[in-house]
Design a protein around this motif. Structure first.
Motif, PDB file in Angstrom:
ATOM      1  N   VAL A 924      27.561  51.395  54.788  1.00 46.09           N
ATOM      2  CA  VAL A 924      28.113  51.657  53.379  1.00 46.09           C
ATOM      3  C   VAL A 924      27.331  51.542  52.494  1.00 46.09           C
ATOM      4  O   VAL A 924      27.096  52.633  51.507  1.00 46.09           O
ATOM      5  N   SER A 925      26.156  50.797  52.335  1.00 44.85           N
ATOM      6  CA  SER A 925      25.274  50.845  51.251  1.00 44.85           C
ATOM      7  C   SER A 925      24.412  52.121  51.511  1.00 44.85           C
ATOM      8  O   SER A 925      24.116  52.604  50.509  1.00 44.85           O
ATOM      9  N   LEU A 926      24.185  52.397  52.633  1.00 46.29           N
ATOM     10  CA  LEU A 926      23.164  53.486  53.125  1.00 46.29           C
ATOM     11  C   LEU A 926      23.788  54.890  52.594  1.00 46.29           C
ATOM     12  O   LEU A 926      23.204  55.595  51.900  1.00 46.29           O
ATOM     13  N   LEU A 927      25.165  54.944  53.364  1.00 46.77           N
ATOM     14  CA  LEU A 927      25.671  56.264  52.905  1.00 46.77           C
ATOM     15  C   LEU A 927      26.162  56.321  51.555  1.00 46.77           C
ATOM     16  O   LEU A 927      26.180  57.554  51.049  1.00 46.77           O
ATOM     17  N   ILE A 963      32.962  59.875  36.790  1.00 48.49           N
ATOM     18  CA  ILE A 963      33.391  61.018  38.030  1.00 48.49           C
ATOM     19  C   ILE A 963      33.282  60.165  39.189  1.00 48.49           C
ATOM     20  O   ILE A 963      33.753  60.135  40.249  1.00 48.49           O
ATOM     21  N   ASP A 964      31.968  59.146  39.182  1.00 51.34           N
ATOM     22  CA  ASP A 964      31.432  58.624  40.296  1.00 51.34           C
ATOM     23  C   ASP A 964      32.376  57.481  41.088  1.00 51.34           C
ATOM     24  O   ASP A 964      32.532  57.187  41.902  1.00 51.34           O
ATOM     25  N   HIS A 965      33.400  57.071  39.878  1.00 49.78           N
ATOM     26  CA  HIS A 965      34.318  56.376  40.137  1.00 49.78           C
ATOM     27  C   HIS A 965      35.516  56.569  41.199  1.00 49.78           C
ATOM     28  O   HIS A 965      36.050  55.807  41.831  1.00 49.78           O
ATOM     29  N   PHE A 966      35.660  57.958  41.237  1.00 53.20           N
ATOM     30  CA  PHE A 966      36.444  58.492  42.224  1.00 53.20           C
ATOM     31  C   PHE A 966      35.868  58.175  43.607  1.00 53.20           C
ATOM     32  O   PHE A 966      36.581  57.869  44.297  1.00 53.20           O
ATOM     33  N   ASN A 967      34.684  58.293  43.838  1.00 56.52           N
ATOM     34  CA  ASN A 967      34.202  57.780  45.149  1.00 56.52           C
ATOM     35  C   ASN A 967      33.949  56.422  45.335  1.00 56.52           C
ATOM     36  O   ASN A 967      34.237  55.826  46.521  1.00 56.52           O
ATOM     37  N   THR A 968      33.824  55.570  44.329  1.00 55.75           N
ATOM     38  CA  THR A 968      33.942  53.906  44.335  1.00 55.75           C
ATOM     39  C   THR A 968      35.344  53.637  44.838  1.00 55.75           C
ATOM     40  O   THR A 968      35.436  52.569  45.629  1.00 55.75           O
ATOM     41  N   LEU A 969      36.249  54.385  44.590  1.00 55.72           N
ATOM     42  CA  LEU A 969      37.692  53.883  44.947  1.00 55.72           C
ATOM     43  C   LEU A 969      37.956  54.669  46.356  1.00 55.72           C
ATOM     44  O   LEU A 969      38.610  53.706  47.013  1.00 55.72           O
ATOM     45  N   ILE A 970      37.654  55.618  46.579  1.00 56.79           N
ATOM     46  CA  ILE A 970      37.961  56.524  47.710  1.00 56.79           C
ATOM     47  C   ILE A 970      37.445  56.223  48.997  1.00 56.79           C
ATOM     48  O   ILE A 970      37.842  56.121  50.139  1.00 56.79           O
ATOM     49  N   LYS A 971      35.980  55.975  48.536  1.00 54.84           N
ATOM     50  CA  LYS A 971      35.011  55.888  50.098  1.00 54.84           C
ATOM     51  C   LYS A 971      35.239  54.653  50.783  1.00 54.84           C
ATOM     52  O   LYS A 971      35.580  54.690  51.956  1.00 54.84           O
ATOM     53  N   PRO A 972      35.556  53.273  50.064  1.00 59.14           N
ATOM     54  CA  PRO A 972      36.025  52.256  50.759  1.00 59.14           C
ATOM     55  C   PRO A 972      37.311  52.535  51.436  1.00 59.14           C
ATOM     56  O   PRO A 972      37.593  51.958  52.667  1.00 59.14           O
ATOM     57  N   LEU A 973      38.456  53.188  50.904  1.00 59.89           N
ATOM     58  CA  LEU A 973      39.464  53.333  51.617  1.00 59.89           C
ATOM     59  C   LEU A 973      39.343  54.226  52.887  1.00 59.89           C
ATOM     60  O   LEU A 973      39.821  54.239  53.965  1.00 59.89           O
ATOM     61  N   VAL A 974      38.439  55.472  52.661  1.00 62.11           N
ATOM     62  CA  VAL A 974      37.989  56.224  53.878  1.00 62.11           C
ATOM     63  C   VAL A 974      37.440  55.505  55.083  1.00 62.11           C
ATOM     64  O   VAL A 974      37.769  55.604  56.251  1.00 62.11           O
ATOM     65  N   TYR A 975      36.468  54.472  54.726  1.00 62.92           N
ATOM     66  CA  TYR A 975      35.902  53.833  55.575  1.00 62.92           C
ATOM     67  C   TYR A 975      36.762  52.756  56.436  1.00 62.92           C
ATOM     68  O   TYR A 975      36.938  52.527  57.541  1.00 62.92           O
TER      69      TYR A 975
END
Length: 1118
Positions: A924-927, A963-975
């Motif tokens: 997760v850190s790398l990606l 705007i990056d907070h969207f990825n902060t919330l969605i990427k953990p959910l996706v993983y």
């Protein structure tokens, strides 16, 4: 943790040691009853059940806060793995659901159970052995089992009694009672450690039956101890140890089975699953596959469904993002129509004032001759026809032109009465409008009653650009009218009857005298003795050969030169002021086309207008400003087209160059500096661009630009020419019309069919030599100009006039580098020191200029930080939507990573899934770091350009981060949608999601630093190496190196991994208590630090963002 945590009368009274105390009391009270119940035949089964219920009630009625005996020791030794003493011990030793093993043991020991149970001192001795003994099955010698006294009860699975008649205080935590009599096998449901002679109840989740001797191996199954040699009467007893799962796995209720009590074991039925150490079977989800004796439920189907759902959603976003934006743009396009409609409505409302103005004008004609000279320009004998409109002007007349600095605007009647008196400005406007494709040449009054009748025949109002340009002119007049309507006095009504002046921009005139720039530490002149002036309303061209310092000259005027020593004087409007005080009304067009490629032409211009125009300017006027620029630059056909990037083709190169210029034109600058705006353009595009700049100059804008090899037609459109020679010396500075006259006076004539600027530049390059009859060479031209204007000539350059040798003259003309010989004699160390010193000084100048604070003299209040933040949010959000395909690829990679890691790294109960979480932290850190690099790495040039014009750096940074907070919330959910359902840990989905959100927030801040400080290549390398290296440090074995320990404590993977493991370890209770404590102690983790881990990750993310923002401001390149 005290016993005051008892809530609502529900007393937590079921503790292991409390059970022991109560057991003593109950046994003492009821042992005769139990003995009789065992001996008497014919007693009914109902009476036995009643006796059992009475036994349980008496047992638990006597329990009262017995855990207080161990509270201090638990807090001292096991506080890191036991948060709530009452809850954890209650989960391990709450036997209220089934007391069969107690009653069975009481019957077996014939009322001697209290003499065999371990006291508080025995229990403390056993559990403290985990800190000292290497193996849990071997204890230190004690009072009952030592080298001199070793009774059968010291063997594993056996216990002894303290003797009849002896009172045993189970709460005594200091002294171990002597137990050496009546040794017998341990009761079922208890375990008797090797080296102790007492019994301890097995915890819930364990299975402790009586052992059976395996005659083949000689081992007491299911345990691993053997019978002592030489004791034929010794038999297998009960369980011998309870420790971690690695040392005593035989005590744990096996996977696929559940143990409702410590002496019962049932197989899991179909549709249920039972993990290791379960006390009950758990129902499987609806679509999960659970066969009989299932260890875990197979919820891969849910993962696949989520995978399919997310994939479909990402595909929809991937293909429909452009359509969503197109729909939004169509809705926003209505604002342009609304702006024109608003101007029309305002003009129609003014219709009611026309009659009043006409009447006032009739009565005021007799008094006009007595007013000031301002109102005396209108002839009293010539009265316009009211039916034709008071403010209507003929196309091409001076009344139809915008005001020019220093020239009063004529009234409409004067324009009609003096049609033949056309000044140079009118002729210039006719020259600009000579192109038949131009939409210029009209100026209609919407409020005219005879609108249709008086419309021009040749050029109808049929295009949007004409409507918008006309509306722009009308709204300028309306503003001036509103200012004069404030006082409706008699003189005010008369003033209303006159023509309305169009709003003027503040003017900036820059004068420079003996301007010299010397490179620090190099003794090299970039500019030398440059004297002159650039004036408002004029277009100046800066020309010269390569290396003449053209860009340096304009950058010096704009205050963008660092690393140089400046001498001479620069005056702004005749005053010694900093040019930075006017940066809000100064436009600087860089040589490179720094334009956002994933925005349309209109979006680029509209954003610049909103952020840089005055904050109190209505939106309708801003729209009209943008429309005017789009029309003047000929961008109407591509206004809705993406500018384009390297990967995605957009508009043409010439159109991109015009958009680059338009970004500065929409902010209505007073000074516009352009660095090679025509480079790479064909002649027609260059002519179109220069026409647009000429229109800006007509409004009083001071325009200066670097030009390379202009055509003759383009060259004649400039007002002034600044010709530089190599070394930054001026050769000519004056009107374009007089340049040939000046050089002819020196004997330099332009041959026929040769472009004058090309000929002069060839001479300065030394390619073409002047005629011998002129008596001048190219090295003497700068001195000739100084003598021609009476400027002071440096002493070393006077020799050129006296006929100095060619070599010496060339050196002087190119900057007077007389110190080169001394530099050549320096050693290598000296040269290296000079280079280092120069670089340090240049970096210091850059930093000082970034933090330069000057008083604003531009009289323009631009939008504040919050409003700019709103504009940035809209722009960045639109860019991210257009890059949705890249986002979809990021999500797809995360999905695949979750599937792979969730499948390969199954949860290990002994380490609570630490291995899988370690891989998760790295992946997760790398990606997420690689993806976060795009936020700032690709927009450095855009930020440098925008921040230099006064746009808020804080608003820019916060919008990107928001705007990056969207990825902060969605990427953990996706993983987690893949990892959690394929790995199936015991911790909840919410706990894992919260930890991952904090982790992504932290690593995103670190990625910001890399993106801002490093170039894209090194930034990606650091983003890959850092999580791997820090994870290795965080998961290292304990060492004596204090420095490594400190680094390990500051590593974010350590805190993220600890939060993951803690969230999972909390779900392990009962028989898992010792395993939990042992694993956490080995890793150095603490159950109480879960919130602290999250806070650390968030604070590190905040700190990294502060560092990144500071670096963005400090490391800015001009």
């Amino acid at each position: 943790m005290s016993g005051e945590k008892i809530h609502g009368g529900r007393l937590r009274r079921r503790r292991f040691l409390s059970v022991s105390v109560s057991l003593v009391v109950v046994v003492l009270c009821s042992s005769p009853f139990l003995a009789r119940a065992a001996d008497e035949d014919g007693e009914s089964q109902g009476e036995n059940q009643a006796a059992t219920q009475l036994f349980a009630q008496l047992l638990y009625s006597q329990v009262s806060n017995f855990t207080s005996v161990f509270r201090g020791d638990i807090a001292k030794n096991f506080g890191f793995c036991i948060q709530d003493v009452d809850a954890d011990w209650d989960g391990a030793f709450n036997f209220t659901s089934d007391l069969t093993f107690l009653t069975a043991c009481a019957k077996k020991t014939k009322g001697d159970l209290s003499q065999r149970l371990c006291t508080a001192a025995d229990i403390k001795f056993y559990f403290n052995s985990f800190f000292t003994a290497k193996r849990a099955s071997y204890l230190k010698p004690n009072k009952n089992c030592n080298l001199t006294s070793w009774v059968p009860g010291c063997e594993p699975g056996w216990a002894c009694s303290a003797g009849s008649g002896k009172k045993v205080d189970l709460k005594n935590s200091k002294d171990m009672p002597a137990r050496t009599s009546d040794c017998s096998p341990c009761c079922e449901g208890f375990f008797c450690p090797h080296g102790m002679t007492c019994m301890i109840p097995c915890p819930l989740g364990s299975y402790c039956p009586l052992a059976i001797l395996n005659k083949t191996t000689g081992v007491c199954d299911p345990y691993h101890y053997q019978l002592p040699p030489g004791q034929p009467n010794h038999t297998c007893g009960g369980a011998d140890v309870w420790a971690d799962i690695g040392s005593s796995s035989e005590v744990f209720c096996s996977a696929g089975s559940y143990c409702p009590s410590t002496i019962k074991k049932n197989s899991c039925s179909k549709g249920h699953y039972c993990r290791t150490g379960s006390t009950s079977e758990q129902s499987c989800f609806q679509f999960a596959k659970c066969e009989p004796k299932s260890e875990n439920q197979n919820i891969t189907a849910y993962g696949l469904m989520l995978f399919a759902g997310l994939s479909v959603l990402l595909v929809v976003i991937y293909n429909c993002s452009d359509q969503v934006l197109a729909t939004r743009e169509r809705r926003q396009a209505k604002s342009r129509e609304k702006a024109v409609r608003s101007v029309r409505e305002t003009a129609q409302a003014r219709e009611k004032w026309k009659s009043a103005r006409d009447v006032a004008k009739k009565h005021a004609l007799g008094l006009q001759t007595q007013l000031s000279r301002t109102f005396s320009r209108r002839k009293s004998t010539k009265q316009p026809d009211p039916s034709r409109g008071l403010f209507q002007a003929k196309p091409g007349s001076d009344a139809a032109l915008p005001p020019f600095p220093g020239k009063p605007e004529q009234s409409s009647s004067a324009a009609k009465g003096n049609k033949k008196d056309k000044n140079n400005l009118t002729q210039m406007m006719h020259a600009i409008d000579a192109d038949p494709e131009s939409d210029e040449g009209f100026n209609l009054e919407i409020g005219d009653k005879n609108l249709k009748k008086n419309m021009p025949k040749g050029k109808q109002l049929h295009t949007h650009s004409q409507i918008f340009k006309y509306a722009y002119n009308q709204i300028e007049k309306e503003k001036a009218l509103q200012e004069q309507n404030k006082n409706l006095t008699f003189s005010g009504v008369i003033s209303m009857a006159t023509d309305i002046e169009i709003r003027k921009r503040p003017t900036i005139e820059i004068a420079f005298k003996d301007l010299t720039l010397t490179l620090k530490g190099k003794k090299k002149h970039l500019l030398r003795c440059v004297t002159g002036k650039i004036s408002p309303g004029r277009v100046s061209a800066v020309m010269g050969p390569s290396g003449a310092g053209k860009t340096t000259f304009l950058s010096a005027l704009a205050g963008k030169v660092t690393g140089c020593t400046k001498s001479g004087m620069i005056l702004i409007n005749g005053k010694v002021e900093s040019i930075h005080s006017y940066k809000r009304i100064i436009g600087f067009v860089p040589q490179d086309d720094i334009v956002h490629g994933n925005l349309t032409v209109e979006e680029n211009l509209w954003f610049s207008a909103r952020c840089r125009l005055s904050a109190d300017l209505p939106k309708a006027e801003k729209v009209l400003v943008v429309e005017r620029v789009i029309e003047s630059l000929g961008l109407q056909a591509v206004r809705d087209s993406l500018v384009g990037t390297v990967e995605k083709r957009g508009i043409s190169g010439g159109q991109r160059k015009r958009v680059n210029v338009g970004l500065e034109m929409v902010m209505e600058p007073s000074l516009l500096i352009l660095d090679e705006p025509t480079s790479g353009l064909d002649s027609s595009s260059s002519l179109l661009l220069l026409r647009a700049l000429r229109r800006e100059a007509l409004e009083g804008v001071n325009i200066s630009m670097v030009v390379h090899q202009p055509s003759y037609a383009l060259f004649r459109m400039f007002d002034d020419l600044i010709l530089l020679a190599k070394g930054g010396l001026i050769v000519y500075h004056g009107s374009v019309k007089k340049v040939e006259e000046y050089f002819s006076s020196l004997g330099i004539t332009v041959p026929e069919r040769v472009n004058p600027p090309d000929h002069y530049i060839d001479i300065l390059e030394g390619i073409v030599k002047p005629s011998t009859s002129s008596g001048v060479n190219y090295k003497q031209l700068p001195v000739r100009w100084m003598l021609h204007n009476g400027y002071a000539v440096p002493h070393d350059m006077l020799k050129l006039v006296d006929g100095m040798s060619s070599t010496a003259g060339e050196d002087s003309a190119h900057g007077g580098n007389s110190g080169d010989a001394g530099l050549e004699e320096q050693s290598f160390a000296g040269d290296l020191w000079q280079d280092v010193k120069f670089n340090v000084e240049r970096k210091r100048d850059d930093i000082q200029q970034n933090f330069l604070k000057t008083k604003d003299l531009s009289d323009r209040v631009t939008p504040g930080v919050l409003l700019q933040y709103k504009y940035f949010l809209g722009r960045v959000g639109k860019q991210r939507l257009r890059d949705a395909r890249i986002q979809a690829v990021d999500f797809l990679i995360l999905l695949l990573a979750g599937v792979c890691l969730g499948t390969l790294a199954k949860v290990n109960d002994e380490t609570f899934g630490a291995l899988g979480y370690t891989y998760t932290v790295i992946a997760v850190s790398l990606l997420c770091k690689i993806a976060a690099l795009r936020s700032f790495a690709l927009d450095k040039l855009h930020y440098w350009r925008e921040s230099s014009s006064g746009i808020s750096a804080l608003a820019y940074f916060l919008s990107k981060d928001t705007i990056d907070h969207f990825n902060t919330l969605i990427k953990p959910l996706v993983y987690l949608s893949m990892f959690y359902f394929f790995n199936n840990p015991r911790s909840s989905f919410i706990d894992n999601y919260i930890v991952l959100v904090c982790l992504v927030y932290c690593v995103t801040g670190i990625a910001y630093i890399f993106a801002i400080v490093f170039e894209p290549g090194p930034a990606q390398l650091w983003s890959v190496l850092l999580p791997v290296v820090l994870t290795l440090i965080a998961t290292r074995e304990s060492t004596d190196n204090s420095f490594v320990e400190i680094i390990g404590e500051l590593c974010y993977p350590k805190w993220a991994l600890e939060a993951f493991v803690i969230a999972n370890a909390k779900r392990y209770g009962g028989v898992w208590l010792i395993t939990r404590c042992g694993s956490l102690m080995k890793s150095g983790y603490d159950l109480n630090h879960w919130s602290l881990c999250l806070v650390f990750l968030v604070l590190m993310g905040v700190a990294c963002r502060i560092i990144a923002f500071s670096c963005m401001v400090i490391l800015q390149t001009k």
